[in-house]
Write a protein that holds these residues in place. Structure first.
Motif, PDB file in Angstrom:
ATOM      1  N   ILE A  41      77.145 -28.837   3.927  1.00 33.65           N
ATOM      2  CA  ILE A  41      76.511 -27.804   4.744  1.00 33.65           C
ATOM      3  C   ILE A  41      75.408 -28.405   5.617  1.00 33.65           C
ATOM      4  O   ILE A  41      75.211 -27.984   6.766  1.00 33.65           O
ATOM      5  CB  ILE A  41      75.982 -26.646   3.873  1.00 33.65           C
ATOM      6  N   CYS A  42      74.697 -29.439   5.102  1.00 35.90           N
ATOM      7  CA  CYS A  42      73.681 -30.101   5.931  1.00 35.90           C
ATOM      8  C   CYS A  42      74.329 -30.883   7.066  1.00 35.90           C
ATOM      9  O   CYS A  42      73.844 -30.863   8.203  1.00 35.90           O
ATOM     10  CB  CYS A  42      72.825 -31.030   5.069  1.00 35.90           C
ATOM     11  N   THR A  43      75.433 -31.560   6.755  1.00 36.93           N
ATOM     12  CA  THR A  43      76.142 -32.315   7.793  1.00 36.93           C
ATOM     13  C   THR A  43      76.700 -31.371   8.859  1.00 36.93           C
ATOM     14  O   THR A  43      76.558 -31.621  10.062  1.00 36.93           O
ATOM     15  CB  THR A  43      77.282 -33.131   7.166  1.00 36.93           C
ATOM     16  N   GLY A  44      77.326 -30.301   8.413  1.00 34.50           N
ATOM     17  CA  GLY A  44      77.863 -29.342   9.372  1.00 34.50           C
ATOM     18  C   GLY A  44      76.786 -28.731  10.235  1.00 34.50           C
ATOM     19  O   GLY A  44      76.969 -28.558  11.450  1.00 34.50           O
ATOM     20  N   PHE A  45      75.657 -28.403   9.628  1.00 41.13           N
ATOM     21  CA  PHE A  45      74.558 -27.789  10.372  1.00 41.13           C
ATOM     22  C   PHE A  45      74.066 -28.715  11.485  1.00 41.13           C
ATOM     23  O   PHE A  45      73.908 -28.289  12.634  1.00 41.13           O
ATOM     24  CB  PHE A  45      73.417 -27.466   9.406  1.00 41.13           C
ATOM     25  N   ALA A  46      73.841 -29.986  11.145  1.00 33.69           N
ATOM     26  CA  ALA A  46      73.391 -30.940  12.157  1.00 33.69           C
ATOM     27  C   ALA A  46      74.427 -31.112  13.255  1.00 33.69           C
ATOM     28  O   ALA A  46      74.086 -31.175  14.445  1.00 33.69           O
ATOM     29  CB  ALA A  46      73.074 -32.288  11.495  1.00 33.69           C
ATOM     30  N   GLN A  47      75.707 -31.144  12.879  1.00 32.85           N
ATOM     31  CA  GLN A  47      76.738 -31.314  13.888  1.00 32.85           C
ATOM     32  C   GLN A  47      76.881 -30.079  14.787  1.00 32.85           C
ATOM     33  O   GLN A  47      77.205 -30.198  15.969  1.00 32.85           O
ATOM     34  CB  GLN A  47      78.068 -31.636  13.217  1.00 32.85           C
ATOM     35  N   GLY A  48      76.637 -28.907  14.212  1.00 33.98           N
ATOM     36  CA  GLY A  48      76.656 -27.704  15.039  1.00 33.98           C
ATOM     37  C   GLY A  48      75.544 -27.720  16.079  1.00 33.98           C
ATOM     38  O   GLY A  48      75.752 -27.338  17.244  1.00 33.98           O
ATOM     39  N   ILE A  49      74.357 -28.157  15.681  1.00 32.77           N
ATOM     40  CA  ILE A  49      73.248 -28.303  16.625  1.00 32.77           C
ATOM     41  C   ILE A  49      73.634 -29.282  17.728  1.00 32.77           C
ATOM     42  O   ILE A  49      73.458 -29.017  18.928  1.00 32.77           O
ATOM     43  CB  ILE A  49      71.982 -28.787  15.899  1.00 32.77           C
ATOM     44  N   ASN A  50      74.164 -30.425  17.329  1.00 30.50           N
ATOM     45  CA  ASN A  50      74.502 -31.459  18.311  1.00 30.50           C
ATOM     46  C   ASN A  50      75.642 -31.018  19.234  1.00 30.50           C
ATOM     47  O   ASN A  50      75.677 -31.397  20.414  1.00 30.50           O
ATOM     48  CB  ASN A  50      74.876 -32.748  17.588  1.00 30.50           C
ATOM     49  N   ALA A  51      76.562 -30.205  18.723  1.00 31.44           N
ATOM     50  CA  ALA A  51      77.631 -29.688  19.573  1.00 31.44           C
ATOM     51  C   ALA A  51      77.058 -28.802  20.674  1.00 31.44           C
ATOM     52  O   ALA A  51      77.467 -28.886  21.840  1.00 31.44           O
ATOM     53  CB  ALA A  51      78.642 -28.903  18.724  1.00 31.44           C
ATOM     54  N   TRP A  52      76.099 -27.940  20.303  1.00 33.88           N
ATOM     55  CA  TRP A  52      75.482 -27.075  21.308  1.00 33.88           C
ATOM     56  C   TRP A  52      74.738 -27.918  22.352  1.00 33.88           C
ATOM     57  O   TRP A  52      74.798 -27.626  23.559  1.00 33.88           O
ATOM     58  CB  TRP A  52      74.532 -26.085  20.651  1.00 33.88           C
ATOM     59  N   ILE A  53      74.057 -28.966  21.906  1.00 35.15           N
ATOM     60  CA  ILE A  53      73.325 -29.841  22.829  1.00 35.15           C
ATOM     61  C   ILE A  53      74.293 -30.489  23.823  1.00 35.15           C
ATOM     62  O   ILE A  53      74.017 -30.541  25.039  1.00 35.15           O
ATOM     63  CB  ILE A  53      72.554 -30.911  22.033  1.00 35.15           C
ATOM     64  N   LEU A  54      75.430 -30.980  23.344  1.00 36.44           N
ATOM     65  CA  LEU A  54      76.400 -31.619  24.233  1.00 36.44           C
ATOM     66  C   LEU A  54      76.975 -30.647  25.253  1.00 36.44           C
ATOM     67  O   LEU A  54      77.264 -31.026  26.387  1.00 36.44           O
ATOM     68  CB  LEU A  54      77.537 -32.225  23.409  1.00 36.44           C
ATOM     69  N   GLU A  55      77.112 -29.396  24.864  1.00 36.53           N
ATOM     70  CA  GLU A  55      77.709 -28.408  25.762  1.00 36.53           C
ATOM     71  C   GLU A  55      76.721 -27.841  26.776  1.00 36.53           C
ATOM     72  O   GLU A  55      77.140 -27.274  27.787  1.00 36.53           O
ATOM     73  CB  GLU A  55      78.276 -27.244  24.947  1.00 36.53           C
ATOM     74  N   HIS A  56      75.416 -27.956  26.506  1.00 32.58           N
ATOM     75  CA  HIS A  56      74.413 -27.317  27.362  1.00 32.58           C
ATOM     76  C   HIS A  56      73.329 -28.314  27.773  1.00 32.58           C
ATOM     77  O   HIS A  56      72.138 -28.098  27.518  1.00 32.58           O
ATOM     78  CB  HIS A  56      73.786 -26.120  26.642  1.00 32.58           C
TER      79      HIS A  56
END
Length: 312
Positions: free
Chosen positions: A119-134
């Motif tokens: 869940i910690c790994t997924g959370f960080a990757q979700g943040i980074n996905a949003w950063i890459l898209e915006h």
């Protein structure tokens, strides 16, 4: 209202990690296992099939709502704020490094159980996905999130509640100096429903801020509030119970300052007088355990050192 299901599969593939193990395949798009629905208040309702996907969707939603505040909190607890915002955060960074939030978090993450790691790994990757898209919405100082950031923030939150009776040095303000929570039975409310009232009495100018969310994964169905930067609900309710967090100032941490003084006397409880650790050796250990941090000044980044030796 909206149902958010997608980022481009190519971006998602770059962000999936090999440590997903049994939670998903390395080439899976996390959005295939989760969805985010926002109600009329903008609160994210997240349904997921596994912990990684739950963390991913929640990290993405939190980044969408308050990326800058969340990553600012990570910088503060990791001792990297002064390099961005200058002298006002120098004492805060030194304190974070002395308290070892980041160091202890890295160790905890490396030994975490599969659910916590996922869940910690997924959370960080979700943040980074949003950063890459915006990219246009991301401040220049933002460099993404790491899974251990979650645990560093949690450690800083807990330690901020420890009594801190050492005068004259910096300490971080308690995350919750006061707070309350109470429940009303259906027969006592005009709506005829149970009401759960939560109030963390939180200031709005520190690293610990609250947001609302609803998380669903199998039998895990929890609605409530958590801190910006954490992937689980800290206080709220499920179908069976409700709970709140309020400070009671437990004395689980003692903070004191040891001075190097070979002529201090023979007190066997004094760190520098223990026969197993000669004063000169301990002084060398302290010098070798200096950690650098950086402060932005008019002349550029200035390197400073703080002792981070963890002793008995």
């Amino acid at each position: 209202m909206q149902l958010r299901k997608g980022i481009q599969r190519t971006a998602a593939a770059l962000l999936c990690l090999a440590c997903l193990g049994g939670f998903a395949q390395d080439d899976d798009d996390p959005w295939a296992f989760c969805s985010v629905y926002r109600d009329e208040w903008g609160v994210p309702h997240i349904a997921a099939e596994n912990p990684f996907a739950l963390g991913f969707a929640f990290g993405y939603a939190q980044a969408e709502d308050h990326l800058e505040e969340m990553l600012r909190a990570y910088c503060i607890v990791n001792g990297r704020a002064a390099a961005i915002w200058g002298e006002d955060y120098a004492e805060s960074d030194a304190f974070s490094l002395r308290m070892g939030h980041a160091r202890l978090a890295e160790g905890a993450y490396s030994q975490a159980d599969p659910f916590t790691a996922a869940i910690c790994t997924g959370f960080a990757q979700g943040i980074n996905a949003w950063i890459l898209e915006h990219p246009a919405a991301v401040p220049e100082w933002v460099d993404g999130a790491k899974p251990a950031d979650v645990l560093a923030l949690w450690h800083a939150f807990l330690m901020s509640e420890a009594p801190f009776d050492l005068p004259g040095i910096f300490r971080r303000a308690p995350a919750m100096e006061t707070g309350n929570g109470w429940a009303l039975a259906p027969k006592r409310t005009a709506e005829g429903q149970t009401l759960l009232v939560l109030n963390a009495h939180e200031n709005y100018d520190g690293p610990f801020r609250w947001c609302e969310a609803h998380l669903i994964m199998g039998n895990y169905n929890v609605y409530g509030a958590t801190l910006f930067g954490l992937p689980l609900v800290l206080m709220g309710h499920n179908d069976m119970a409700g709970w709140a967090i309020a400070p009671n100032l437990p004395d689980f941490g003692d903070v004191y300052m040891e001075q190097f003084s070979p002529a201090a006397g023979g007190n066997p409880k004094r760190m520098f007088n223990r026969k197993s650790t000669p004063d000169d050796d301990l002084a060398l250990q302290m010098m070798s355990k200096m950690q650098p941090y950086y402060v932005r000044t008019d002349a550029g980044l200035e390197e400073r050192l703080v002792s981070v030796l963890a002793t008995a």
